[in-house]
Design an enzyme around this catalytic site. Structure first.
Site, short mmCIF file in Angstrom:
data_model
loop_
_atom_site.label_atom_id
_atom_site.label_comp_id
_atom_site.label_asym_id
_atom_site.label_seq_id
_atom_site.Cartn_x
_atom_site.Cartn_y
_atom_site.Cartn_z
N ASP B 324 -1.36 -0.37 5.64
CA ASP B 324 -0.39 -1.34 6.14
C ASP B 324 -0.06 -1.16 7.61
OD1 ASP B 324 -0.11 -2.86 3.75
OD2 ASP B 324 0.90 -1.14 2.88
N TYR B 408 4.93 -7.89 -0.87
CA TYR B 408 5.67 -6.65 -0.96
C TYR B 408 6.50 -6.39 0.27
CZ TYR B 408 6.14 -2.49 -3.77
OH TYR B 408 6.63 -1.54 -4.60
#
Lengths: 678, 678
Positions: B324, B408
């Protein structure tokens, strides 16, 4: 007609005094020394029948009401005798009679009382032996002696089975003219021992003050033993540098009042949670009959025991091992909590009831506080297509109690959240226990935290007793691990799979954590399947990954606290079986009736009425930063739903914007600009 | 004369645009696709010289000012070419020139950008191949397709080294007339793949929808694939049961303003702490030059990487592994934080700067928020002789940022306390990633969290980069264990002693936690001894005891994230070496230039300029309660002083009573009685 108290209501002042009277009447002419009086909770079968009626709305005047029983512990010197005999009675308050009575084997020692401590201090002060020793030390001018009573610890041999008290000795700098000057920086290297039966100082243990290169028994220092010690104050008016001045007020306000309700009989309702809280002299606060949104989660939740062994190898420190619940009754040590000090916001306080040596009930004011707090974000999602964020905050309901044990304090809290979770927290604070060490020396078994003051390495082994009732009382414990799997063409062709391995606990046993295997413990009701996942409804129990008790196997410290040799114990429920290290810990040489014994029964625990005991042990090798009062060390056990609900139980928490939040202006001094709302 | 920006200040809008112009000028006639522009922090030697002058009050106009450098990443299609070439330049803003330039080997892939994602969605929507597939599914009436772009993941073979994008496909129930209806409950079992060079959908992977008893490659379901799925809303206006109505407001107010100050160049001062915060496109918020009470603690603190591998063994889910930070630049995903939603109290927001594809600076508003919070009791002691309690609260300063990555979110926070500690926190929330599963089936590699929606087991491996500067830059890392000792007459006569064993880390290496041995990591400055304890001054680093990455050794998931194979890594500092999994993670097949490679240099790290990397991995086997938006799972790394100070640094915190706290009345409805102060 006044309705009877709820079966889980703690004994009232009146009920406690009635129990006292029944005991006194049962021993005509005897002299009675009361130690403890608290509610004996009803047998689970009886209580469950009552609670089921309550929950189903079928409670009527004819619902069988479990008897109100007091558990009373006392010494009695019968007429014509001089020997106090320790005994325990169950008093039926309604019937005004003793319904069970037990003379306790002299192998066991009653838990100590504060009046005993007071007696010890008096006896010690008057003791010529003690006075002589103090004289030898040549205290600095203006210093006066402080005697701090302690439990004696595990007896070195069964032969010396008497009731002893010991004291750690310090000196306070009275010349400061402040009764709250910190005396702990001035430890004196002696421990006087009192025989309770004779109420005399029978011995004074002299403590070694050496370091690493000295023999363990070296008594290397005597005169002027405090000359190298230094002040270490914590009360604000004695702080040398004064207080920091740049901390501005932070207020928690609830203009519409709290979101919780507490009834007179201590039913607490908050955000779909419904439970009761009681208080007793041994455990402090106890949580009962926990439901969320009408569904049963726990039958009972309380700390059961804590053992604090010290690792200084020099005798007599092997006996320095407190059992803070069993030795003295933790409920006796609870702080009187103060508005605006021990929590913020809108607070409900609950009182407790304890007894003095004459058995008369005493109100213990504000021993439990209940309040709400904000704990940051609970859930958030932003839709990347529209940019819309929905964010809810994590509100918690905190049931808190704080205890002071001589130098040390613990802040215990049961924190309920809106997502069906319970976080049980222990914060360790207070003043670390120190002994005198010669100038310039250091020792591997502790850290010099103030000149001349060695803080001994020690552990705090906590045991939390969790009596689950996941959709009913028949539950099953299992643990789950996430484990690597080998690459295999059929089941794991690319190696990214891992196995989630479930192991049910079939018989009562002690089990360990395995954090690197991701081992988590679940309590499930195998008879209720989650309609979404098809798995049994359950809760996860997530203890912190700590060490066990480190004392050598076979040592007395080890034997007294067998409960601290596993992280998670699973036992089959028995009425009144509440204590991880057994009923009697004071001066014990081994744990009896504790978790090891309970497990040795080898009972089946699959879909049975199970109890889960979570043990976590804080190894505390003190830092200089822990002096003079240590910042909290926080340990938490989380109890969270795992396929118990059919979705996130907090999905319906409003995501409203908090209108009271303000922008700070750039300089950090919130002027008119900062005060205007965005 | 305007003074130059502080060397740690993030690039301004102007500076960023100047860097863009320099790059454009360096490629006359070329077409340039910008990916990233952020401050290239100065070499430590230069910056330290500057900071030393700053801290000693010797900063003058003649103090050497490190050059302001922009790190710019871009593709250039040179005049006459059709091939985009990825390259990176360091632009000296002051000199308006490129001072370093590198063509990046085609083995590596530039991190992706949101414009690329937008292109993918456009290409996918237009693709006849994709349209045909969707038609085959026979969506329920009123449903429309949602394409969620994802990085492609690790390439299965080095031969297929092209730049791909893939999409997870869902359907939204447009008949609800709400653009924020949750589409994740309706997963479609296909993944379209785009080749970036041709900008066309080259393949559509069909996903298995079977369960435990099906072969891994079984494509068992096709028509009406969403018919067994069910709505799972989270926006309040779509919640079936509505919102809970019994939550009353809880406000945090600071009538005198906040206790912190933030200058324009982002120097933050609060309660003896002094540090700077910056923002960059890869890491989000970065903390710099951390001092407490004038003493240096850390040089730099930031999250470095996170890898989220999924454990569904069915291809192509072995490629479902996001990095990420490295894949897309976490700073590009930061939320625009909102007053009264993402934190309470008096809040300071900071903006960031990122670039679009044309290289023009864009303000990323409110990407960081700073506020104070109360976290319960900090320390307390009651003098048992006088009953006087002194209790201080634990105030914390929170530097927070929140990111959204498709489904998310993560809430990251650096929390500074008054006792010299820093708690680094990651909260995982948002919507768990689901795939379609046939009616009535379950699968060992996930949990059915909504009808027809299988949430796949996965892990979140976080890496926090800690660049310590404990009283200077030469530091030593060691770990300490508390270990049982055998009973021995000389050294442990009664078995209560345990050994505190210290092991210094001599060479760069990856190390593991051992929670049952109480292993803790310390960073010390061996040249500075604590005057009280005689031990080197230091800080403890306390990561949570988690698993490592579980993918099989040798698998691509494993090889790409070698950093997640140890809990604590110690490396010798090098300028610009910031990324745990290496600079290039997108489509990587192995970690290159990451922690394993850094350690392989075998450098000595005893009293050297060391960097400590703390890796913690949340194993997430989803619960039904995680649906539709999961309550936060909280992980914390604590960085606390260990003999750094000469006493509890928070001993001077005022213990003043909070006057805004109120008593609740018994019924929980705070009426007039409850509002009156005690």
């Amino acid at each position: 007609m006044v309705s009877p108290p709820h079966p889980l209501a703690s004994l009232s002042i009146d009920e406690t005094n009635q129990a006292r009277d029944v005991v006194i009447d049962a021993h005509p002419g005897a002299s009675i020394y009361f130690r403890h009086a608290s509610l004996l909770e009803p047998p689970k079968a009886e209580l469950t029948a009552f609670l089921d009626a309550e929950h189903s709305g079928n409670l009527t005047a004819s619902t069988p009401q479990p008897a109100r029983l007091a558990e009373v512990k006392y010494d009695a010197i019968e007429r014509g005798s001089k020997v106090p005999v320790y005994q325990e009675a169950w008093v039926d308050i309604g019937q005004k009679k003793v319904v069970q009575h037990e003379l306790i084997d002299t192998e066991f020692h009653a838990s100590l009382t504060f009046p005993e401590f007071d007696t010890f201090v008096e006896v010690c002060e008057k003791s010529p032996l003690f006075q002589q020793k103090i004289k030898e030390f040549k205290l600095p001018p203006g210093f006066e002696v402080v005697i701090e009573p302690w439990p004696y610890g595990g007896l070195d041999s069964a032969d010396e089975n008497r009731r002893f008290f010991q004291g750690l000795i310090f000196a306070a700098d009275a010349s400061k003219g402040n009764k709250d000057t910190n005396f702990y920086p001035y430890p004196l290297p002696i421990i006087p021992i009192m025989d309770w039966a004779n109420q005399e100082i029978v011995r004074i243990d002299e403590l070694a003050t050496g370091g690493n290169n000295d023999p363990l028994d070296a008594k290397t220092h005597k005169e002027g033993v405090l000359d190298h010690c230094a002040s270490g104050e914590y009360v604000p008016e004695l702080l040398k540098g004064g207080l920091r001045k740049d901390l501005k007020a932070l207020n928690v306000t609830q203009p519409d009042g709290p979101s919780f309700a507490v009834t007179d009989d201590r039913l607490i309702e908050w955000q779909k949670w419904r439970f009761r809280v009681s208080f007793n002299a041994r455990e402090g606060a106890v949580i009962h009959d926990v439901h969320y949104d009408g569904r049963s989660v726990l039958y009972r939740l309380a700390f059961s025991e804590m053992s604090v062994p010290y690792a200084d190898p020099r005798p007599p420190f092997h006996r320095k091992q407190a059992f803070d619940f069993g030795d003295g009754g933790l409920g006796h040590c609870c702080n009187n909590l103060q508005l605006g000090c021990d929590c913020l916001g809108v607070i409900k306080y609950l009182d407790g009831v304890i007894v003095g040596a004459d058995g008369t009930a005493q109100k213990a004011p504000n021993v439990i506080c209940i309040h709400e707090q904000d704990n940051g974000i609970n859930w958030k999602h932003t839709n990347w297509r529209t940019g819309r964020a929905v964010v809810t905050r994590r509100r918690e309901l905190v049931v808190q109690y704080i205890i002071t044990l001589a130098n040390y304090e613990y802040v215990f809290a049961f924190k309920f959240d809106q997502a069906g979770g319970i976080c049980v927290e222990a914060r360790a604070t207070g003043i670390v226990s120190v002994v005198n060490i010669d100038p310039g020396k250091t020792a591997d078994w502790g850290n010099v935290v103030s000149p001349g003051a060695l803080a001994q390495n020690h552990q705090h082994a906590f045991c939390l007793r969790i009596d689950p009732a996941i959709d009913g009382h028949k539950n099953t414990v299992s643990y789950e691990e996430s484990l690597p799997m080998k690459i295999s063409p059929e089941s794991n062709p690319n190696g990214n799979r891992y196995e989630v391995r479930k192991t049910p606990v079939t018989h009562s046993s002690g089990l360990d954590l395995d954090p690197l295997a991701g081992r988590t413990f679940k309590v499930q009701n195998l008879d209720h399947l989650n309609p979404i996942s098809g798995k049994p409804v359950g809760y996860k129990i997530l203890p912190p990954a700590t060490q066990k008790l480190l004392a050598a196997e076979g040592s007395i410290q080890y034997n007294r606290a067998l409960f601290a040799q596993h992280h998670v114990w699973v036992t089959k429920y028995r009425d009144h079986e509440l204590y991880a290290a057994g009923r009697y810990t004071l001066q014990s040489r081994k744990e009896q009736g504790g978790l090891a014994d309970m497990c040795a029964r080898g009972e089946g625990v699959r879909q049975e009425d199970v109890v889960v005991w979570s043990v976590f042990t804080l190894t505390h090798n003190p830092r200089v930063e822990d002096w003079p009062v240590m910042p909290v060390e926080i340990s938490q056990v989380n109890i969270v739903p795992a396929d118990f609900f059919t979705c996130n139980p907090s999905i319906d928490v409003p995501s409203s914007k908090n209108d009271a939040s303000l922008l700070a202006n750039g300089c950090g001094d919130c002027g008119e600009e900062g005060k205007s709302k965005l």
